[in-house]
Enzyme design. Structure first.
Site, short mmCIF file in Angstrom:
data_model
loop_
_atom_site.label_atom_id
_atom_site.label_comp_id
_atom_site.label_asym_id
_atom_site.label_seq_id
_atom_site.Cartn_x
_atom_site.Cartn_y
_atom_site.Cartn_z
N LYS A 212 0.85 -1.19 0.00
CA LYS A 212 0.00 0.00 0.00
C LYS A 212 0.88 1.23 0.00
O LYS A 212 1.85 1.31 0.76
CB LYS A 212 -0.84 -0.01 1.30
CG LYS A 212 -1.85 1.09 1.39
CD LYS A 212 -3.18 0.68 0.79
CE LYS A 212 -4.11 1.84 0.59
NZ LYS A 212 -3.81 2.67 -0.58
N LYS B 59 5.36 1.79 8.55
CA LYS B 59 4.17 2.53 9.02
C LYS B 59 2.93 1.63 9.12
O LYS B 59 2.23 1.65 10.13
CB LYS B 59 3.89 3.67 8.02
CG LYS B 59 2.88 4.68 8.48
CD LYS B 59 2.59 5.71 7.39
CE LYS B 59 3.84 6.41 6.90
NZ LYS B 59 3.54 7.38 5.83
N LYS C 90 5.04 2.03 -3.01
CA LYS C 90 5.04 3.44 -3.41
C LYS C 90 5.23 3.52 -4.91
O LYS C 90 5.77 2.58 -5.52
CB LYS C 90 6.21 4.18 -2.73
CG LYS C 90 6.00 5.67 -2.61
CD LYS C 90 5.04 6.01 -1.49
CE LYS C 90 4.73 7.48 -1.40
NZ LYS C 90 3.96 7.79 -0.20
N THR D 30 -4.76 12.53 7.71
CA THR D 30 -3.35 12.60 8.12
C THR D 30 -3.18 13.63 9.23
O THR D 30 -2.54 13.36 10.26
CB THR D 30 -2.47 12.92 6.90
OG1 THR D 30 -2.67 11.88 5.94
CG2 THR D 30 -1.01 13.00 7.27
N ASN E 212 -2.40 19.82 2.95
CA ASN E 212 -3.38 18.90 3.51
C ASN E 212 -3.03 18.50 4.95
O ASN E 212 -3.85 18.64 5.86
CB ASN E 212 -3.47 17.66 2.60
CG ASN E 212 -4.41 16.63 3.15
OD1 ASN E 212 -4.08 15.92 4.10
ND2 ASN E 212 -5.61 16.56 2.59
N SER F 172 -7.28 5.14 4.46
CA SER F 172 -7.23 4.45 3.16
C SER F 172 -7.59 2.98 3.35
O SER F 172 -8.30 2.38 2.53
CB SER F 172 -5.83 4.54 2.55
OG SER F 172 -5.73 5.67 1.73
P1 NAD Z 1 0.43 19.36 0.22
O1 NAD Z 1 0.93 19.45 -1.18
O2 NAD Z 1 -1.03 19.42 0.48
O3 NAD Z 1 1.11 20.54 1.10
C1 NAD Z 1 2.48 20.75 1.14
C2 NAD Z 1 2.73 22.12 1.76
O4 NAD Z 1 4.15 22.29 1.89
C3 NAD Z 1 2.24 23.28 0.91
O5 NAD Z 1 1.72 24.27 1.75
C4 NAD Z 1 3.53 23.79 0.23
O6 NAD Z 1 3.47 25.16 -0.09
C5 NAD Z 1 4.52 23.54 1.34
N1 NAD Z 1 5.89 23.47 0.86
C6 NAD Z 1 6.37 22.94 -0.28
N2 NAD Z 1 7.70 23.13 -0.36
C7 NAD Z 1 8.06 23.77 0.78
C8 NAD Z 1 9.28 24.24 1.31
N3 NAD Z 1 10.41 24.11 0.63
N4 NAD Z 1 9.28 24.83 2.52
C9 NAD Z 1 8.13 24.98 3.21
N5 NAD Z 1 6.95 24.57 2.76
C10 NAD Z 1 6.91 23.98 1.56
O7 NAD Z 1 1.09 18.05 0.82
P2 NAD Z 1 0.62 17.16 2.05
O8 NAD Z 1 -0.30 16.12 1.54
O9 NAD Z 1 0.22 18.03 3.20
O10 NAD Z 1 2.00 16.42 2.36
C11 NAD Z 1 3.04 17.07 3.06
C12 NAD Z 1 4.04 16.03 3.52
O11 NAD Z 1 3.36 15.07 4.32
C13 NAD Z 1 4.71 15.23 2.39
O12 NAD Z 1 6.02 14.89 2.81
C14 NAD Z 1 3.87 13.95 2.32
O13 NAD Z 1 4.59 12.85 1.80
C15 NAD Z 1 3.56 13.76 3.80
N6 NAD Z 1 2.38 12.95 4.02
C16 NAD Z 1 1.16 13.34 3.58
C17 NAD Z 1 0.08 12.51 3.76
C18 NAD Z 1 -1.30 12.90 3.31
O14 NAD Z 1 -2.22 12.07 3.40
N7 NAD Z 1 -1.52 14.13 2.86
C19 NAD Z 1 0.23 11.28 4.40
C20 NAD Z 1 1.48 10.91 4.87
C21 NAD Z 1 2.56 11.75 4.67
#
Ligand code: NAD
Length: 427
Positions: free
Chosen positions: A68, A92, A104, A188, A219, A356
């Site tokens: 997954k 995880k 992935k 998340t 998010n 999920s």
């Molecule tokens: P997203 O795209 O919704 O948000 C990312 C945020 O980070 C945005 O506000 C963007 O402007 C900001 N950002 C990008 N580059 C940046 C930088 N250099 N410095 C500061 N801010 C920056 O993404 P998300 O879904 O919130 O995911 C964020 C992280 O969390 C990722 O590493 C992702 O793999 C991890 N993650 C997300 C989920 C999920 O379900 N959304 C689950 C597990 C892990």
């Protein structure tokens, strides 16, 4: 993500495997991805030309169940990144006790340069290349960086067209109308929030005395601070890729979210929207935000942001990781020495994969749960996992990361040993 991230992930696995006395055969099994498929996707562009994009899908380890993990569309995607992320997914899923292994996928592409129709053709092309490698009982993709529920809908649709049958359980994170689950959107952030609420209980905190800084306001980042603020936590710093804002009085999270939605950057609230008239604020860089003296720091954007260059300047008392891999393994011990509690990504961002899993269960059973039921089930899983991790940490004087890996590795070890390891065969 730098190319050595996979090596960094392996170093951490090996180190904690030894510390937790995990069977060496089990650790060495996890040092190699089970299989990774690489493909060149040929996409017809809007101007009639054809372009090629490299795609990957890794099924890292499936001893606990079908693999997954998300699919990322990003210019930096490469095989090592995909394999590092798939290894972390393996850990995880085991931490929160899901019947899944880790996987992935990704495509090396800048989706911002494609039209919506080109993104649709790319998404469908990804599935045509991967159709024999994924499936509801084999490997189940989901959204990740720069992929979303609409893309998941196209992917499911393409898979069903190839297989000539309805298989909503092949992909999660779909739109609600195509079999998605309520509660997936903020899962998340909610999972990380539930971890912070457990920390609150353990430490007897009064939320109103606690300050929070969040790097990344997407998010994960937005949803966690939204929930924390409702409980009284003071959100003093917020950033996105364009920069950070700080106010010791705290921000109204929703006003900033709406300002950002309208202007597409957090800094816009300085001068273009009413929130800047309501609160005093300073501008910071993302690097400065990471080093603020706050009670809780939430890295929710990038990997590797806490590293040997800034470890001496880190002043937060607690770090709750929403991004995957925000702390490089070299500084794990230094954080422990400094007395900083880190709730690791493999626990604190597991809310997304947990919901999920709920989506997959609902699809397989032809049922749909209410939002209340999804929230309750998520809470039960997260609270249970957090407390199991906490207990192992207390018993062994481990960090929460060492403890979360120990919990996961023991579960994987039990499954691998059930098939027999050297100990069994050499009796
Ligand atoms: P997203 O795209 O919704 O948000 C990312 C945020 O980070 C945005 O506000 C963007 O402007 C900001 N950002 C990008 N580059 C940046 C930088 N250099 N410095 C500061 N801010 C920056 O993404 P998300 O879904 O919130 O995911 C964020 C992280 O969390 C990722 O590493 C992702 O793999 C991890 N993650 C997300 C989920 C999920 O379900 N959304 C689950 C597990 C892990």
């Amino acid at each position: 993500m730098p190319n050595n991230t996979y090596q960094d992930a392996l170093n951490r696995l090996e180190k904690i495997g030894k510390l937790a006395d995990i069977n060496e055969e089990v650790v060495s099994t996890l040092m190699y991805p089970k299989s990774t498929l690489t493909a060149s996707l040929c996409v017809r562009m809007d101007n009639g030309s054809r372009e090629y994009f490299t795609a990957y899908r890794c099924r890292y380890n499936d001893i606990l169940g079908p693999t997954k993990g998300g699919v990322r569309f990003h210019p930096d995607v490469n095989q090592q990144e995909v394999e590092a992320l798939a290894l972390w997914m393996t850990i995880k899923c085991a931490v929160v006790d899901l019947p899944f292994g880790g996987g992935k996928g990704g495509v090396t592409v800048n989706p911002k340069k494609l039209s919506p129709m080109e993104v649709e053709r790319l998404s469908r092309s990804f599935i045509r290349a991967m159709a024999d490698f994924i499936g509801p009982n084999v490997d189940i993709p989901a959204p990740d960086v720069y992929t979303n529920e609409r893309i998941m809908g196209w992917m499911m649709d393409e898979f069903e067209a190839i297989k000539r049958m309805k298989t909503p359980d092949v992909i999660t994170g779909k739109p609600l109308s195509l079999g998605g689950s309520v509660g997936r959107g903020d899962a998340t952030g909610r999972g990380a929030y539930l971890c912070i609420k457990e920390l609150e209980k353990k430490n007897g905190w009064n939320p109103e005395d606690k300050t929070v800084a969040v790097q990344g306001f997407g998010n994960g980042g937005y949803n966690v601070v939204k929930l924390l603020q409702k409980d009284g936590y003071k959100i003093v710093a917020i950033s996105d890729s364009k920069g950070a804002i700080y106010s010791d009085k705290g921000f109204d999270v929703d006003s900033i979210y709406h300002a950002k939605q309208e202007s597409d950057k957090v800094k816009a609230v300085y001068c273009e929207h009413s929130v800047c008239e309501q609160v005093e604020h300073d501008r910071l860089s993302n690097e400065e935000l990471i080093c603020l003296p706050v009670d809780i720091l939430i890295p929710a954007a990038m990997d590797g942001v806490i590293n040997s260059d800034n470890i001496d300047d880190i002043q937060a008392k607690h770090i709750v990781e929403i991004a995957n891999g925000p702390v490089v393994s070299d500084v794990d011990d230094k954080l422990k020495e400094k007395g900083i509690t880190v709730v690791p990504d493999v626990l604190s961002n597991a809310g997304g994969v947990t919901v999920s899993y709920f989506e997959w269960v609902q699809n397989r059973n032809g049922i749909s749960w209410s939002e209340e039921e999804v929230h309750e089930r998520l809470k039960k899983r997260m609270v249970e996992a957090f407390n199991q991790v906490w207990e192992i940490a207390e018993e062994n004087d481990f960090s929460l990361r060492e403890s979360a890996y120990t919990l996961a590795l023991r579960r994987i070890e039990n499954a691998i040993e059930a098939h027999g390891t050297q100990k069994y065969f050499s009796r």
